[in-house]
Design a protein around this motif. Sequence first.
Motif, PDB file in Angstrom:
ATOM      1  N   PHE A   1       0.570  -1.579   0.097  1.00 55.44           N
ATOM      2  CA  PHE A   1      -0.191   0.271  -0.067  1.00 55.44           C
ATOM      3  C   PHE A   1       1.321   1.115   0.487  1.00 55.44           C
ATOM      4  CE2 PHE A   1      -2.726   3.414   2.065  1.00 55.44           C
ATOM      5  CZ  PHE A   1      -4.178   3.457   1.253  1.00 55.44           C
ATOM      6  N   GLN A   2       1.721   1.682   0.622  1.00 50.35           N
ATOM      7  CA  GLN A   2       2.853   2.628   0.524  1.00 50.35           C
ATOM      8  C   GLN A   2       3.294   2.554  -0.095  1.00 50.35           C
ATOM      9  OE1 GLN A   2       4.363   3.330   4.925  1.00 50.35           O
ATOM     10  NE2 GLN A   2       4.045   0.943   5.282  1.00 50.35           N
TER      11      GLN A   2
ATOM     12  N   TRP B   1      -7.070   7.112  12.969  1.00 49.96           N
ATOM     13  CA  TRP B   1      -6.127   6.386  11.921  1.00 49.96           C
ATOM     14  C   TRP B   1      -6.449   5.872  11.076  1.00 49.96           C
ATOM     15  CZ3 TRP B   1      -4.536   2.373   9.272  1.00 49.96           C
ATOM     16  CH2 TRP B   1      -4.826   1.439   9.792  1.00 49.96           C
ATOM     17  N   THR B   2      -7.609   5.486  10.931  1.00 48.80           N
ATOM     18  CA  THR B   2      -8.101   5.378   9.704  1.00 48.80           C
ATOM     19  C   THR B   2      -8.264   6.688   8.485  1.00 48.80           C
ATOM     20  OG1 THR B   2      -9.810   4.830  10.760  1.00 48.80           O
ATOM     21  CG2 THR B   2      -8.107   2.530  10.328  1.00 48.80           C
ATOM     22  N   TYR B   3      -8.795   7.577   9.664  1.00 49.57           N
ATOM     23  CA  TYR B   3      -9.755   8.923   8.874  1.00 49.57           C
ATOM     24  C   TYR B   3      -8.968   9.564   7.793  1.00 49.57           C
ATOM     25  CZ  TYR B   3     -13.839   8.221  11.968  1.00 49.57           C
ATOM     26  OH  TYR B   3     -15.086   7.325  12.629  1.00 49.57           O
ATOM     27  N   PHE B   4      -7.392   9.524   8.449  1.00 52.35           N
ATOM     28  CA  PHE B   4      -6.234  10.003   7.832  1.00 52.35           C
ATOM     29  C   PHE B   4      -6.079   9.519   6.407  1.00 52.35           C
ATOM     30  CE2 PHE B   4      -6.269  11.534  12.489  1.00 52.35           C
ATOM     31  CZ  PHE B   4      -5.876  13.214  12.067  1.00 52.35           C
ATOM     32  N   LEU B   5      -6.138   7.828   7.005  1.00 56.25           N
ATOM     33  CA  LEU B   5      -5.891   6.648   5.757  1.00 56.25           C
ATOM     34  C   LEU B   5      -6.415   7.298   5.035  1.00 56.25           C
ATOM     35  CD1 LEU B   5      -3.701   4.599   5.646  1.00 56.25           C
ATOM     36  CD2 LEU B   5      -5.269   3.056   5.959  1.00 56.25           C
ATOM     37  N   TYR B   6      -8.000   7.114   4.943  1.00 52.26           N
ATOM     38  CA  TYR B   6      -9.121   7.135   3.594  1.00 52.26           C
ATOM     39  C   TYR B   6      -9.361   8.775   3.393  1.00 52.26           C
ATOM     40  CZ  TYR B   6     -11.376   2.867   5.885  1.00 52.26           C
ATOM     41  OH  TYR B   6     -11.305   1.347   5.777  1.00 52.26           O
ATOM     42  N   ALA B   7      -8.505   9.657   4.439  1.00 53.00           N
ATOM     43  CA  ALA B   7      -8.366  10.875   3.673  1.00 53.00           C
ATOM     44  C   ALA B   7      -7.208  10.862   2.334  1.00 53.00           C
ATOM     45  CB  ALA B   7      -8.025  12.144   4.444  1.00 53.00           C
ATOM     46  N   GLY B   8      -6.859  10.411   2.928  1.00 54.78           N
ATOM     47  CA  GLY B   8      -4.786  10.972   2.482  1.00 54.78           C
ATOM     48  C   GLY B   8      -5.004   9.479   0.852  1.00 54.78           C
ATOM     49  N   MET B   9      -5.492   8.536   1.278  1.00 51.40           N
ATOM     50  CA  MET B   9      -6.205   8.543  -0.472  1.00 51.40           C
ATOM     51  C   MET B   9      -6.857   8.910  -1.204  1.00 51.40           C
ATOM     52  SD  MET B   9      -7.247   4.246   1.328  1.00 51.40           S
ATOM     53  CE  MET B   9      -7.633   3.190  -0.135  1.00 51.40           C
ATOM     54  N   PHE B  10      -8.242   9.090  -0.586  1.00 46.20           N
ATOM     55  CA  PHE B  10      -8.983   9.772  -1.759  1.00 46.20           C
ATOM     56  C   PHE B  10      -8.609  11.208  -2.043  1.00 46.20           C
ATOM     57  CE2 PHE B  10     -12.062   7.331   0.130  1.00 46.20           C
ATOM     58  CZ  PHE B  10     -12.806   6.594  -0.919  1.00 46.20           C
TER      59      PHE B  10
ATOM     60  N   SER C   1      -1.343  14.437   0.946  1.00 41.66           N
ATOM     61  CA  SER C   1      -2.088  13.187   1.089  1.00 41.66           C
ATOM     62  C   SER C   1      -0.957  11.819   1.206  1.00 41.66           C
ATOM     63  CB  SER C   1      -2.769  12.696  -0.589  1.00 41.66           C
ATOM     64  OG  SER C   1      -3.452  14.124  -0.520  1.00 41.66           O
ATOM     65  N   GLY C   2      -0.309  11.955   0.317  1.00 34.71           N
ATOM     66  CA  GLY C   2       0.809  11.388   0.651  1.00 34.71           C
ATOM     67  C   GLY C   2       1.640  11.051   2.299  1.00 34.71           C
ATOM     68  N   LEU C   3       1.412  12.269   2.617  1.00 32.35           N
ATOM     69  CA  LEU C   3       1.869  12.635   4.305  1.00 32.35           C
ATOM     70  C   LEU C   3       1.106  12.037   4.646  1.00 32.35           C
ATOM     71  CD1 LEU C   3       4.026  15.851   4.212  1.00 32.35           C
ATOM     72  CD2 LEU C   3       5.248  13.537   3.960  1.00 32.35           C
ATOM     73  N   LEU C   4      -0.552  12.379   4.975  1.00 32.71           N
ATOM     74  CA  LEU C   4      -1.586  11.587   5.832  1.00 32.71           C
ATOM     75  C   LEU C   4      -1.710  10.408   6.351  1.00 32.71           C
ATOM     76  CD1 LEU C   4      -4.764  13.990   4.888  1.00 32.71           C
ATOM     77  CD2 LEU C   4      -3.438  13.942   7.389  1.00 32.71           C
ATOM     78  N   ILE C   5      -1.109   9.502   4.707  1.00 32.41           N
ATOM     79  CA  ILE C   5      -1.151   8.000   4.683  1.00 32.41           C
ATOM     80  C   ILE C   5       0.294   8.050   5.776  1.00 32.41           C
ATOM     81  CG2 ILE C   5      -0.807   6.185   3.261  1.00 32.41           C
ATOM     82  CD1 ILE C   5      -2.354   7.679   1.263  1.00 32.41           C
ATOM     83  N   PHE C   6       1.283   8.423   5.256  1.00 33.84           N
ATOM     84  CA  PHE C   6       2.063   8.049   5.846  1.00 33.84           C
ATOM     85  C   PHE C   6       2.066   8.667   7.967  1.00 33.84           C
ATOM     86  CE2 PHE C   6       4.186   7.698   2.168  1.00 33.84           C
ATOM     87  CZ  PHE C   6       5.180   6.223   2.315  1.00 33.84           C
ATOM     88  N   TYR C   7       1.704   9.539   8.095  1.00 32.98           N
ATOM     89  CA  TYR C   7       1.435   9.600   9.207  1.00 32.98           C
ATOM     90  C   TYR C   7       0.506   9.211  10.025  1.00 32.98           C
ATOM     91  CZ  TYR C   7      -0.594  12.623  13.173  1.00 32.98           C
ATOM     92  OH  TYR C   7      -1.415  12.904  14.452  1.00 32.98           O
ATOM     93  N   ALA C   8      -0.609   8.094   9.502  1.00 30.61           N
ATOM     94  CA  ALA C   8      -1.851   7.888  10.479  1.00 30.61           C
ATOM     95  C   ALA C   8      -0.461   6.074  10.536  1.00 30.61           C
ATOM     96  CB  ALA C   8      -2.222   6.888   8.687  1.00 30.61           C
ATOM     97  N   TYR C   9       0.128   5.365   9.251  1.00 34.47           N
ATOM     98  CA  TYR C   9       0.283   4.615   9.655  1.00 34.47           C
ATOM     99  C   TYR C   9       1.679   4.156  10.260  1.00 34.47           C
ATOM    100  CZ  TYR C   9      -1.229   1.567   6.262  1.00 34.47           C
ATOM    101  OH  TYR C   9      -1.879   0.212   5.022  1.00 34.47           O
TER     102      TYR C   9
END
Length: 202
Positions: A52-53, A98-107, A82-90
């Motif tokens: 995923f990353q 944390w999943t909200y940050f993940l989904y926000a980054g994805m979209f 958006s990419g930074l949000l995903i890495f922040y969530a992980y």
Amino acid sequence: MKLTSNIDKLGTAGLFLTAIFSPCCFPLFAFAASALGLGSFELFGGWTMWIFQAMVLISVGGLYISYRRHRCMYPLMVAIPSGLLIFYAYHINDSDYWTYFLYAGMFGLLIATIWNYKRNKMNGTCDTCTTYNGKTVETQSTLTCPNCGHKKTEIMPTDACVYFYECEKCKTRLKPLQGDCCVYCSYGTVKCPPIQAGENCC
């Protein structure tokens, strides 16, 4: 050129496919997995997080390449946060949200990719791009003199081949290497418009 033009789309598509095929890790997409008859099946197992990353990096990297070619920074400005949000969530956020940050980054990456596509393919591209026989091509190329290393950015013609070119620094007269049709195909960062369009140069 076609591959580099689609790296961001491949990365974003891989991002969402990874999520769909890993419903336990991404509950929001569990309905899609169920519709495909996968249930709680984990296609990638323990590799899900890393795949995923990797797709995030591919998507952002593709948008950066597009920015370098077309100088449209807005999709990239959406993609990087958006990419930074995903890495922040992980790696940093350990809360229940944390999943909200993940989904926000994805979209966010999805929006950036669609924006980039519409900007570059549907609504015209950039000041140095044009349409050649129905295909979008880049007309700006930087020539590097093989004799002295001098670089010069030029706008390539779409109605003629440039067979000779004189280096403005050392005055060496350049001509195409064997198998190339023009000096841009031999010494330029971008090949000539006909070659980009998949046609013969001259």
